[in-house]
Design a protein around this motif. Structure first.
Motif, PDB file in Angstrom:
ATOM      1  N   GLN A  71       3.852  -2.664   6.123  1.00 25.33           N
ATOM      2  CA  GLN A  71       2.537  -3.227   6.414  1.00 25.33           C
ATOM      3  C   GLN A  71       2.055  -2.813   7.793  1.00 25.33           C
ATOM      4  O   GLN A  71       2.836  -2.367   8.636  1.00 25.33           O
ATOM      5  N   GLN A  72       0.759  -2.982   7.994  1.00 25.42           N
ATOM      6  CA  GLN A  72       0.121  -2.717   9.281  1.00 25.42           C
ATOM      7  C   GLN A  72       0.850  -3.481  10.376  1.00 25.42           C
ATOM      8  O   GLN A  72       1.155  -4.664  10.219  1.00 25.42           O
ATOM      9  N   GLY A  73       1.162  -2.803  11.469  1.00 27.14           N
ATOM     10  CA  GLY A  73       1.729  -3.474  12.631  1.00 27.14           C
ATOM     11  C   GLY A  73       3.232  -3.635  12.638  1.00 27.14           C
ATOM     12  O   GLY A  73       3.777  -4.163  13.607  1.00 27.14           O
ATOM     13  N   ASP A  74       3.947  -3.185  11.592  1.00 28.58           N
ATOM     14  CA  ASP A  74       5.404  -3.377  11.596  1.00 28.58           C
ATOM     15  C   ASP A  74       6.147  -2.326  12.417  1.00 28.58           C
ATOM     16  O   ASP A  74       7.354  -2.425  12.607  1.00 28.58           O
ATOM     17  N   GLU A  75       5.420  -1.324  12.933  1.00 27.61           N
ATOM     18  CA  GLU A  75       5.952  -0.275  13.805  1.00 27.61           C
ATOM     19  C   GLU A  75       7.065   0.543  13.161  1.00 27.61           C
ATOM     20  O   GLU A  75       7.890   1.145  13.841  1.00 27.61           O
ATOM     21  N   ARG A  76       7.087   0.581  11.820  1.00 25.00           N
ATOM     22  CA  ARG A  76       8.058   1.398  11.099  1.00 25.00           C
ATOM     23  C   ARG A  76       7.422   2.710  10.681  1.00 25.00           C
ATOM     24  O   ARG A  76       6.231   2.776  10.399  1.00 25.00           O
ATOM     25  N   THR A  77       8.247   3.735  10.610  1.00 27.08           N
ATOM     26  CA  THR A  77       7.833   5.030  10.094  1.00 27.08           C
ATOM     27  C   THR A  77       8.093   5.004   8.590  1.00 27.08           C
ATOM     28  O   THR A  77       9.181   4.618   8.164  1.00 27.08           O
ATOM     29  N   PRO A  78       7.104   5.393   7.772  1.00 28.12           N
ATOM     30  CA  PRO A  78       7.309   5.324   6.324  1.00 28.12           C
ATOM     31  C   PRO A  78       8.441   6.225   5.851  1.00 28.12           C
ATOM     32  O   PRO A  78       8.867   7.138   6.567  1.00 28.12           O
ATOM     33  N   VAL A 115      -0.727  -8.035   1.953  1.00 28.79           N
ATOM     34  CA  VAL A 115      -0.815  -7.486   3.308  1.00 28.79           C
ATOM     35  C   VAL A 115      -1.516  -6.131   3.284  1.00 28.79           C
ATOM     36  O   VAL A 115      -1.632  -5.494   2.245  1.00 28.79           O
ATOM     37  N   ASP A 116      -1.953  -5.696   4.446  1.00 28.27           N
ATOM     38  CA  ASP A 116      -2.542  -4.378   4.627  1.00 28.27           C
ATOM     39  C   ASP A 116      -1.395  -3.388   4.835  1.00 28.27           C
ATOM     40  O   ASP A 116      -0.551  -3.612   5.703  1.00 28.27           O
ATOM     41  N   PRO A 117      -1.343  -2.277   4.065  1.00 28.22           N
ATOM     42  CA  PRO A 117      -0.237  -1.341   4.233  1.00 28.22           C
ATOM     43  C   PRO A 117      -0.281  -0.569   5.545  1.00 28.22           C
ATOM     44  O   PRO A 117       0.702   0.032   5.954  1.00 28.22           O
ATOM     45  N   GLY A 118      -1.420  -0.597   6.224  1.00 23.29           N
ATOM     46  CA  GLY A 118      -1.569   0.181   7.444  1.00 23.29           C
ATOM     47  C   GLY A 118      -1.938   1.612   7.112  1.00 23.29           C
ATOM     48  O   GLY A 118      -2.213   1.954   5.964  1.00 23.29           O
ATOM     49  N   GLY A 119      -1.944   2.447   8.118  1.00 21.12           N
ATOM     50  CA  GLY A 119      -2.309   3.846   7.938  1.00 21.12           C
ATOM     51  C   GLY A 119      -2.220   4.567   9.267  1.00 21.12           C
ATOM     52  O   GLY A 119      -1.513   4.127  10.174  1.00 21.12           O
ATOM     53  N   ASP A 120      -2.944   5.654   9.390  1.00 17.64           N
ATOM     54  CA  ASP A 120      -2.947   6.467  10.611  1.00 17.64           C
ATOM     55  C   ASP A 120      -1.542   6.878  11.042  1.00 17.64           C
ATOM     56  O   ASP A 120      -1.201   6.838  12.226  1.00 17.64           O
ATOM     57  N   ILE A 121      -0.740   7.269  10.080  1.00 16.27           N
ATOM     58  CA  ILE A 121       0.589   7.793  10.397  1.00 16.27           C
ATOM     59  C   ILE A 121       0.438   9.290  10.641  1.00 16.27           C
ATOM     60  O   ILE A 121      -0.106  10.013   9.821  1.00 16.27           O
TER      61      ILE A 121
END
Length: 164
Positions: A71-78, A115-121
């Protein structure tokens, strides 16, 4: 008076907008990578062509490097299979290549959890040479010199596999 004029000219030059960054040219097609493999546990990114290794880079990851980005903000690399989906020559981290996270499965899992999956990786520069500590919000970080080389070797659309 002449010194004041020179001082004003210098100050004006410092305040002028910077020239647009010109990224490195693409390498000739036979030298370009046709796939990328990232090993998070080894902190290594490998560029391959026809299954043969052409470059290896030490990388840094997100502040929470263990596990798949959820999710957004978890600071993990997919982790998983993605593609290089874009290029940003005006990145605040020198240059950047966009990773196609989130994919359909990532969006589905995030939606199921509300949750929001996030993005901008991205794969980007900005790491000082010799720096050894994970620091991104989930991106793959290189030095500026390394991202310049990767930029020239990796076309948009290149598959990238990110392993734990």
């Amino acid at each position: 008076m002449k010194a004041l004029g020179i001082l004003l000219l210098c100050a004006a030059a410092l305040c002028a907008p910077a020239a647009a960054r010109t990224p490195p040219a693409m390498a000739p097609e036979p030298q370009r990578a046709d796939s990328i493999v990232v090993d998070k546990s080894e902190r290594r990114m490998r560029l391959l062509r026809d299954g043969k290794l052409i470059r290896t880079y030490s990388i840094l990851l997100g502040d929470a490097p263990i596990g798949h980005k959820r999710q957004q903000g978890d600071e993990r690399t997919p982790e998983g299979a993605y593609r290089i989906s874009g290029r940003n020559q005006n990145s605040r981290f020198h240059l950047s290549l966009r990773v196609s996270y989130p994919n359909q499965a990532d969006r589905k899992h995030a939606s199921a959890r509300g949750v929001d999956p996030g993005g901008d990786i991205m794969i980007h520069g900005g790491t000082p040479p010799g720096y050894r500590r994970d620091w991104t919000d989930g991106c793959i970080a290189l030095t500026d010199a390394q991202i310049e080389e990767v930029w020239s070797l990796v076309p948009t659309g290149t598959p990238i596999r990110i392993d734990p």
